[in-house]
Design an enzyme around this catalytic site. Structure first.
Site, mmCIF file in Angstrom:
data_model
loop_
_atom_site.group_PDB
_atom_site.id
_atom_site.type_symbol
_atom_site.label_atom_id
_atom_site.label_comp_id
_atom_site.label_asym_id
_atom_site.label_seq_id
_atom_site.Cartn_x
_atom_site.Cartn_y
_atom_site.Cartn_z
ATOM 1 N N ASP A 52 0.846 -1.183 0.000
ATOM 2 C CA ASP A 52 0.000 0.000 0.000
ATOM 3 C C ASP A 52 0.888 1.242 0.000
ATOM 4 O OD1 ASP A 52 -2.350 -1.476 0.104
ATOM 5 O OD2 ASP A 52 -2.300 -1.593 2.289
ATOM 6 N N ASP A 374 -4.377 -3.437 5.636
ATOM 7 C CA ASP A 374 -4.775 -3.033 6.984
ATOM 8 C C ASP A 374 -6.261 -3.171 7.251
ATOM 9 O OD1 ASP A 374 -5.655 -1.027 5.357
ATOM 10 O OD2 ASP A 374 -4.464 0.571 6.259
ATOM 11 N N ASP A 378 -8.993 -6.503 3.186
ATOM 12 C CA ASP A 378 -7.672 -6.924 2.711
ATOM 13 C C ASP A 378 -7.323 -8.346 3.147
ATOM 14 O OD1 ASP A 378 -7.120 -4.530 1.413
ATOM 15 O OD2 ASP A 378 -6.274 -3.608 3.215
#
Length: 828
Positions: A52, A374, A378
């Site tokens: 990310d 997070d 996910d």
């Protein structure tokens, strides 16, 4: 018995497990918390990191830097959450108070439509964000534009209370709240410009709220693109009058998405989230290590490309670089995604579903992947990746449960450090195996060749050999487990998928290092016997296997073995480079502590009365110690010489034989290459750690008795029942089969979970057809050394002349079937 005790490395499973546990502890001290022990090994083979952007590659400290209205673009000074700064016009002059108030009237929705907070520490004065950094940056902007303080923000929010709202979600990429203002309802909306611009019917002009003109979509889209190309995150601020009749109506995303063009564009704010300096360095290190870094973000493609260039993920000069978006991936088939996934390092506007597709495509291309995440959504992608990495600060409990590693500091650089540690652990496991296998083989062959050359008696007793296995080998093995990373560890590509620990280098050293140590042991033993001829007492003990004279010779042979192992352990600290360097004395303090402990114990066992008699030792003189030390020095320098000569001249000659030995496993016993350590979780780690060393195929897939589907299982856990390797009636394994499972796993009474897919060999022909991989330990019940699963010594069974099928009847390592079929322990 001495041969059997010597060849099986009883202490190896403990050394491997302890080394991994120590690595786990070290990683935790560096903010990388490993949740599953075998993941440490997998970390070292990662070839692609999917990360990310926000908070991992960037600081996650948002600052509004630009405001775009229909009239002009304004700059905002100040950095961070501290409300020190002003709004300036395009010329750089501060806005007048009247102009600033009009501008704030347009953008007050950024503060009203906000679910986060900002506090100031009374002692330090530091501003502490509470909630999402993007929203907190808008609160800071409000204080710069006239709200002055936190109290001003709270007063503004109380004066126009919230009535209803829709929270932000990655699926629709906006949030909205309905607020009451002087008896009227207004819905404030903020979100991704590409989502909200098509929903706007008009725009505010002249920076005056209430004065509007028809919407110019092309203008706003171009402004959003230009700001995104600078690496800024763009956020559109809109609002519309909300009907009083819908005050109590339940709202969802469709209220905005399916409401048509009803919004009024107030402006676009551009937010800077600066890259982490340590992330830039870490990405450079990853590239030098042959690791590809891919950034997956929900930002605008232009923003993602700009940040990617800042971080070094893509070459700033690359004209052909392209960022694929989530909608583009949604329109592709799995095969199409596989076709572009290796060439694209930036994915923008990505959803959690896109993450799963990217991971699957990379794995289909043979990549060992790491994926960060997070959120709750996910979790599937984290589970699908070889190493799922959850965020410790911003991550949800669901994502942490699905991950194999948790970052306590949410920092990308920690992932690269963990990979470096994983490579170090793999290197040290190779060193441990490179040390243990030759020395254990040397112990057994010292006893064996004493019979071959007709020495008076065996040079080592079973007690001495067991001591060396459990104490000396473990001590030296733990010392090698503490070896620091070599300088070039992050300058070489990731290791090949399916690479064995028990490879050609280990097999080569098993051949000649064991021969070297055996020669030293037998030479000093026979030399001592020759220097001390039989006396009358020995003549009267013609049938005795022990006497003071023999005990002295054994003491010298025993110490020669231990000191040769110490010298060889120093060689193993550097597998390919020379150990003759300054770092040999300074690089690992545990090395010399381990050597000191071992030497003290040897002196204690040699000279302490009563204790030395237990180990068949006697005190030895100075000449014996000179021979021992000279022998150890010879071992050290010969091994150093062979590090350069062997790989260049000798290893190419025997490599075809080694390849044949490593590939001798029958197809029926071969499992697929292990993609991740998840396949090893059906059995205890002690049992599976032996399989990961390459002594057996890593994983078999067999039908599950309970669930009727294919389940992964380590070959070390296979139990062979007397009925031919199948479960008994009712799906229960027979008592003998259960005993085998318990013995192999080292857990008393542990039930069998999987039936065997391999028929139980009952004669020499069947064993020959199986390639010698399944070996009877001694052909007798209870003699199978159950503590070491997966250590059936396939190299000894496969190499000509090493199986000893004819010279020692009843002791053949690969040629004699058990006397009681179904009761002899077999190791894969």
């Amino acid at each position: 018995v001495s041969i059997a005790v010597a060849i099986i490395p009883e202490g190896l499973p403990a050394v491997v497990t302890i080394s991994l546990a120590l690595a786990m502890q070290l990683m935790a001290s560096k903010n990388a918390i490993i949740r599953k022990l075998p993941a440490i090994e997998t970390l070292g083979s990662i070839s692609t990191i999917c990360s990310d952007k926000t908070g991992t590659l960037t600081k996650n400290e948002m600052t509004v830097q630009k405001i775009q209205t229909a009239k002009a673009q304004y700059n905002v000074t100040g950095v961070g959450y501290m409300p020190d700064g002003k709004v300036q016009d395009p010329s750089g002059a501060d806005l007048s108070s009247e102009h600033s108030q009009r501008l704030w009237a347009m953008l007050e929705g950024a503060v009203l439509n906000n679910g986060s907070g900002l506090n100031q520490d009374a002692k330090t004065g530091q501003w502490i964000p509470v909630g999402y950094p993007t929203e907190v940056s808008l609160l800071t902007l409000g204080m710069k534009m006239g709200l002055q303080s936190i109290a001003g923000i709270e007063k503004c929010q109380k004066a126009k209370p919230k009535v209803n709202g829709v929270p932000f979600a990655s699926e629709h990429k906006f949030m909205c709240q309905v607020h009451e203002d002087n008896g009227k309802l207004f819905c404030h909306v903020k979100g991704a410009p590409d989502r909200l611009i098509p929903l706007c019917k008009d725009q505010v002009v002249d920076d005056t709220d209430g004065k509007t003109a028809p919407m110019d979509q092309a203008f706003w889209q171009e402004q959003a693109r230009q700001m995104a190309s600078l690496g800024l995150r763009t956020l559109a601020i809109c609002k519309f009058a909300f009907p009083e009749a819908r005050r109590k109506e339940e709202m969802d995303a469709d209220t905005i998405l399916k409401g048509g063009q009803q919004l009024t564009m107030m402006g676009i704010v551009a937010i800077l989230d600066p890259p982490r300096p340590e992330a830039i360095t870490a990405i450079k290190i990853a590239h030098e290590a042959g690791i590809v870094v891919k950034m997956i973000t929900g930002d605008h493609p232009e923003t993602a490309m700009a940040i990617g260039k800042m971080l070094g993920i893509i070459d700033p000069a690359a004209a052909h670089a392209k960022a694929y978006t989530g909608p583009e991936l949604d329109a592709m088939s799995d095969e199409q995604i596989e076709g572009i996934v290796l060439d694209c390092n930036i994915f923008a506007r990505a959803s959690p579903e896109n993450k799963i597709a990217i991971v699957k495509a990379l794995k289909a291309k043979g990549e060992i992947t790491s994926m960060t995440g997070d959120g709750v959504n996910d979790a599937p992608a984290l589970k699908a990746a070889n190493i799922g990495v959850a965020m410790g600060i911003t991550g949800t409990d669901v994502s942490k449960e699905a991950a194999k590693m948790v970052l306590a500091d949410d920092n990308f650089a920690t992932i690269v450090e963990a990979i470096c540690e994983g490579r170090r652990v793999w290197d040290n496991l190779v060193k441990i195996l490179l040390y243990n296998m030759p020395v254990n083989l040397a112990q057994g062959l010292s006893v064996f060749f004493s019979y071959v050359i007709d020495v008076e008696t065996v040079p080592l007793t079973a007690m001495q050999v067991l001591y060396v296995n459990m104490i000396t080998s473990v001590t030296m093995g733990l010392m090698l487990a503490m070896e620091p990373a070599e300088d070039t560890i992050m300058k070489r590509p990731p290791r090949a998928k399916g690479k064995r620990l028990f490879g050609k280098l280990v097999m080569w050293n098993c051949l000649w290092v064991s021969a070297l140590i055996v020669t030293c042991v037998l030479v000093v033993f026979t030399w001592n016997l020759r220097d001390n001829p039989k006396d009358e007492d020995d003549q009267r003990r013609t049938s005795a296997i022990s006497s003071p004279r023999i005990d002295k010779a054994r003491a010298e042979a025993f110490n020669m073995l231990v000191f040769a192992e110490i010298a060889y352990a120093l060689n193993c600290r550097y597998t390919k480079d020379t150990s003759i360097r300054k770092e040999l004395f300074t690089g690992n303090k545990w090395c010399w502590i381990a050597i000191a402990v071992t030497v003290v114990l040897q002196i204690f066992l040699t000279y302490t009365p009563e204790v030395n008699s237990v180990f068949s030792n006697r005190g030895i003189d100075g000449i014996s110690w000179v021979r021992i030390l000279v022998g150890a020095v010879i071992v050290f320098f010969v091994v150093e010489f062979m590090k350069f000569v062997g790989p260049r001249f000798m290893l190419p000659v025997v490599r075809p034989l080694f390849s044949a030995c490593l590939n001798a496993t029958p197809p029926a016993l071969q499992g697929p290459n292990r993609e991740n350590e998840e396949d090893l979780q059906n059995v205890r780690f002690i049992a599976t750690s032996a399989s990961t060393m390459g002594l057996a195929p890593p994983v078999h897939h067999r039908p599950s008795v309970m669930h009727g589907r294919r389940e992964p299982v380590s070959p070390a856990a296979v139990a062979l029942s007397p009925e031919g390797g199948h479960l008994g009636k009712g799906g229960n394994i027979s008592p003998i089969g259960a005993a085998k499972v318990s013995a192999q796993l080292g857990v008393p009474g542990m039930p069998a979970q999987y039936p065997s897919a391999t028929p139980f060999p009952t004669n020499n022909t069947q064993m020959t057809q199986m390639g010698g991989i399944v070996a009877p330990t001694m052909g007798m019940p209870g003699m199978g050394m159950p503590a070491m699963p997966g250590m059936g010594m396939p190299g000894m069974q496969s190499m000509p002349g090493m199986g000893m099928p004819g010279m020692m009847p009843g002791m053949g390592m690969g040629g004699m079937p058990p006397q009681f079929p179904g009761q002899g322990m077999y190791f894969h």
